[in-house]
Design an enzyme around this catalytic site. Structure first.
Site, PDB file in Angstrom:
ATOM      1  N   THR A 305       0.824  -1.214   0.000  1.00 17.19           N
ATOM      2  CA  THR A 305       0.000   0.000   0.000  1.00 17.19           C
ATOM      3  C   THR A 305       0.855   1.261   0.000  1.00 17.19           C
ATOM      4  O   THR A 305       0.583   2.216  -0.732  1.00 17.19           O
ATOM      5  CB  THR A 305      -0.925   0.034   1.241  1.00 17.19           C
ATOM      6  OG1 THR A 305      -1.822  -1.062   1.165  1.00 17.19           O
ATOM      7  CG2 THR A 305      -1.722   1.316   1.301  1.00 17.19           C
ATOM      8  N   HIS A 482      -2.812  -3.031  -5.366  1.00 19.88           N
ATOM      9  CA  HIS A 482      -1.932  -4.151  -5.717  1.00 19.88           C
ATOM     10  C   HIS A 482      -2.742  -5.433  -5.757  1.00 19.88           C
ATOM     11  O   HIS A 482      -3.938  -5.417  -5.450  1.00 19.88           O
ATOM     12  CB  HIS A 482      -0.771  -4.282  -4.730  1.00 19.88           C
ATOM     13  CG  HIS A 482      -1.218  -4.270  -3.294  1.00 19.88           C
ATOM     14  ND1 HIS A 482      -1.876  -5.324  -2.705  1.00 19.88           N
ATOM     15  CD2 HIS A 482      -1.157  -3.295  -2.352  1.00 19.88           C
ATOM     16  CE1 HIS A 482      -2.168  -5.014  -1.459  1.00 19.88           C
ATOM     17  NE2 HIS A 482      -1.763  -3.782  -1.208  1.00 19.88           N
TER      18      HIS A 482
HETATM   19  C1  GP9 Z   1      -2.781  -0.933   6.686  1.00 16.80           C
HETATM   20  C2  GP9 Z   1      -3.161  -1.078   5.255  1.00 16.80           C
HETATM   21  C3  GP9 Z   1      -2.640  -2.353   4.632  1.00 16.80           C
HETATM   22  O1  GP9 Z   1      -3.001   0.302   7.260  1.00 16.80           O
HETATM   23  O2  GP9 Z   1      -2.946   0.049   4.520  1.00 16.80           O
HETATM   24  O3  GP9 Z   1      -1.458  -2.235   3.981  1.00 16.80           O
HETATM   25  P1  GP9 Z   1      -0.909  -3.383   2.986  1.00 16.80           P
HETATM   26  O4  GP9 Z   1      -0.730  -4.619   3.805  1.00 16.80           O
HETATM   27  O5  GP9 Z   1      -1.933  -3.589   1.916  1.00 16.80           O
HETATM   28  O6  GP9 Z   1       0.339  -2.843   2.457  1.00 16.80           O
HETATM   29 MN    MN Z   2      -2.774  -2.608   0.252  1.00 17.97          MN
END
Ligand code: GP9
Ligand code: MN
Length: 685
Positions: A305, A482
């Site tokens: 993310t 993603h």
């Molecule tokens: C957590 C969320 C998840 O705050 O944004 O992140 P990811 O695991 O998808 O990188």
């Molecule tokens: Mn994510």
């Protein structure tokens, strides 16, 4: 009895006895602080166990240093070490109270010093009971001075001291092994400081943070202004002119960036048992006022993310390892979307997310990016059943976000990061009214169910936007960050796609995610141009008519006619309309067949590879060397993190003041009332 006590105190009168007493007291104290002052979110027996024992190894190691010294000195050294260690806990308690995060060396030595950042004076946030962390020290000193415990003058054998150090290291490794088994990539992917403390402890966190900060400042120190020159030269050569029929078309509108967690392109128009998984997003995708892309790829690496966020709002790539937001987000200079839009076009800027603010170091990074507001966990009402996985369920998240959106002076730039459609795709029965797929892979099958839930949440949010009058005067960007199904599930992926088996080429195509821009009156349609997350910022700025020819961006406007359609993956692989290169193999993108290249073809592919390698490494240089500190675009002022606070009370006071001054928020125009938000979330009934 008297004898017993005597024997006990006798034991305390040895150096080893005193040492163990100090260690146990410090251990207990640290654990009490963990439980009462920090919210580390230890779930399950492994995490609870690690949290309980994690102070031991480092305490043995650090306090054990004293055992190498003689007589009185050894005792006083233990006291001094205790004072230092306790002060580290004390400082973190205060910092955590304000920021729900741990102190980092970057912050301590940073320009916007801690005190400045606190928003309140230290005295205001310190409670009397915080001094409890020094209680054991006072007791120990009294016991020594009153001779209740006598100092053992006999020399302590070196090899005992050494054994303690070796034991400490051994325990540390064992602890790290267990932690990494429970949370792989703990130190390489660097998700959240809370995780490091939860699994390894406050001392280990300090050591790791010191190491990272040191590495970071070394590359920063060796970079200079001339590095920026080569970056600018490259960018100039790769600049494309915006599409005149779109440039500035959406000037002055609000912007919504809707982050569809783990959402892949294949879900659009996908059906299970004859039912569309995401009917609302499908309609949105096909709307004549939506610019949609069907060859848009996610380009994230370990930072997931956070990599997507970095690309989308900075047009800089994430790093080959770890998360750029975590490692560089606090200290580096950025010229990100929120800062650009607020400075160049007077936007109010806000991010919304139903998780703790420390995850991916958002609390610090967002300040560097110029976000005026960050609505995270403490802004949302949390009741039992409201959350799953990392945080608030999407329907509840959107509903509760709306009351803050109502208050933002317009035009605003608002980013909403959803969460429920995240691995392991868990959702309670009450919220699951959609059939799972039937591949037999337990990780894969519920994916469509949480995606369906996300679609329903999106639908409710769109209804609210229409009611609030925001649907018409906003640009709504929706994108998937993603993959949701990783390449480890080949067999299930093949079944989902209706294939016998999937090749590496298919898996690369599987990295497509939705990218859609909707605006009232916008000339939409599905574009087949090849692009990725790195291209979002220039596309958006052009649509809004915000000049970006002098900003450092590695992507190109997706609407530009002569753009380069080679899409880089973070590992140096790439996709383009003609060729797809994965490792040593080149595929024909149209047919998916592996190619044996002619000399002429090879030359073209080499050129593309060269382009990809160059853009990735130059982008890395910008981040590693903090190169943006050497260059400020005309009319842009360097962001000062001290301008922002995300602490609930002061931030809400600021927002109230801004609303009063500008009177452009939805609420101001609605007789100071919130818009009624409709949701069918069962938790809210
Ligand atoms: C957590 C969320 C998840 O705050 O944004 O992140 P990811 O695991 O998808 O990188
Ligand atoms: Mn994510």
């Amino acid at each position: 009895m008297a004898n017993f006590i005597k024997r006990k105190t006798n034991w305390l009168n040895t150096r080893m006895g005193f040492f163990l007493l100090v260690v146990v007291l410090f251990w207990v104290k640290t654990y009490i602080a963990y439980q009462t002052e920090f919210s580390l979110g230890a779930k399950g027996s492994v995490q609870q166990f690690l949290l309980f024992i994690n102070p031991i190894p480092a305490t043995l190691l650090v306090f054990g240093i004293a055992l190498y010294f003689r007589g009185r000195l050894a005792y006083w050294l233990m006291i001094i070490i205790n004072v230092l260690e306790s002060t580290w806990i004390f400082a973190n308690i205060l910092y955590y109270r304000e920021f729900s995060d741990f102190l980092s060396f970057g912050i301590m030595k940073g320009s916007s010093d801690v005190g400045n950042n606190l928003g309140k004076s230290l005295a205001q946030i310190t409670h009397v009971y915080d001094f409890f962390v020094y209680v054991d020290i006072v007791i120990l000193i009294v016991l020594l001075l009153m001779h209740v415990i006598r100092i053992d003058p006999r020399p302590f054998k070196r090899r005992y001291a050494l054994s303690i150090s070796v034991l400490a290291f051994g325990l540390m490794f064992a602890e790290f092994g267990m932690a990494n088994a429970d949370r792989s990539g703990l130190l390489t992917r660097t998700f959240d400081n809370n995780y490091i403390v939860k699994y390894l402890g406050l001392n280990e966190y300090a050591a790791f943070n010191a190491y990272q900060t040191q590495k970071e400042s070394a590359t920063r120190a060796s970079a200079n202004a001339s590095d920026m020159k080569s970056v600018k030269k490259y960018l100039k050569q790769n600049q494309v002119s915006p599409n005149v029929s779109y440039f500035g078309k959406e000037k002055g509108k609000n912007v919504f960036i809707i982050h569809l967690e783990s959402f892949q392109q294949f879900l659009l128009d996908y059906k299970v048992d004859g039912k569309e998984v995401t009917p609302t997003l499908n309609k949105f995708y096909h709307s004549k006022n939506t610019l949609s892309y069907d060859n848009f790829y996610n380009q994230v690496a370990q930072g997931k993310t956070s990599d997507a966020e970095m690309m989308l709002e900075n047009s800089l790539f994430g790093l080959p390892q770890g998360s750029a937001m975590t490692t560089y987000g606090t200290q580096n200079t950025f010229q990100a979307a929120p800062a650009l839009l607020s400075q160049k076009a007077g936007y109010t800027t806000a991010a919304f997310h139903g998780d703790v603010p420390s995850f991916w170091n958002r609390d610090n990074t967002y300040k560097s990016w110029g976000y005026q507001y960050f609505f995270s966990s403490s802004y949302y009402t949390e009741k039992s059943g409201y959350s799953v996985g990392y945080g608030l369920k999407d329907k509840i998240f959107f509903k509760q976000s709306a009351k803050y959106i109502d208050q933002l002076p317009q035009p605003f730039y608002a980013k909403l990061i959803t969460l429920t459609n995240h691995y392991p795709y868990e959702l309670d029965k009450k919220n699951t009214d959609f059939p799972a797929t039937k591949t037999g892979d337990k990780t894969v099958d519920p994916y469509v169910q949480t995606a369906h839930y996300l679609d329903q949440s999106f639908a409710e949010f769109m209804t609210y936007l229409k009611k609030a009058g925001l649907y018409k005067n906003s640009v709504i960007v929706a994108y998937g960050d993603h993959y949701g199904i990783s390449n480890n599930h080949r067999a299930a992926i093949a079944q989902l796609l209706g294939k016998d088996k999937v090749t590496s080429f298919d898996l690369a195509q599987f990295q497509k995610v939705p990218f859609m821009i909707h605006a009232d009156g916008l000339k939409g349609g599905i574009s087949h141009t090849y692009g990725g997350e790195i291209d979002v910022l220039p596309t958006l700025l052009d649509l809004l008519g915000v000049k970006n020819t002098d900003t450092v961006q590695f992507g190109q406007d997706l609407l530009a006619k002569d753009r380069n359609q080679t899409v880089a993956f973070r590992n140096g692989n790439f996709v383009s309309p003609k060729y797809t290169k994965l490792g040593g193999t080149v595929y024909d993108t149209k047919t998916g067949k592996a190619l044996t290249l002619t000399t002429k073809q090879k030359k073209v592919v080499d050129q593309m590879q060269n382009h990809v390698t160059t853009e990735l490494s130059l982008s890395d240089r910008v981040i590693y060397g903090d190169l943006l500190r050497f260059y400020t675009p005309k009319g842009f002022t360097k962001v000062d993190k001290g301008d922002f606070t995300y602490k609930l009370k002061p931030a809400m006071a600021k927002l109230a003041e801004a609303q009063e001054k500008e009177k452009t928020s939805v609420m101001s125009k609605n007789g100071n009332k919130n818009i009624d938000y409709k949701t069918d979330a069962p938790e809210l009934k």
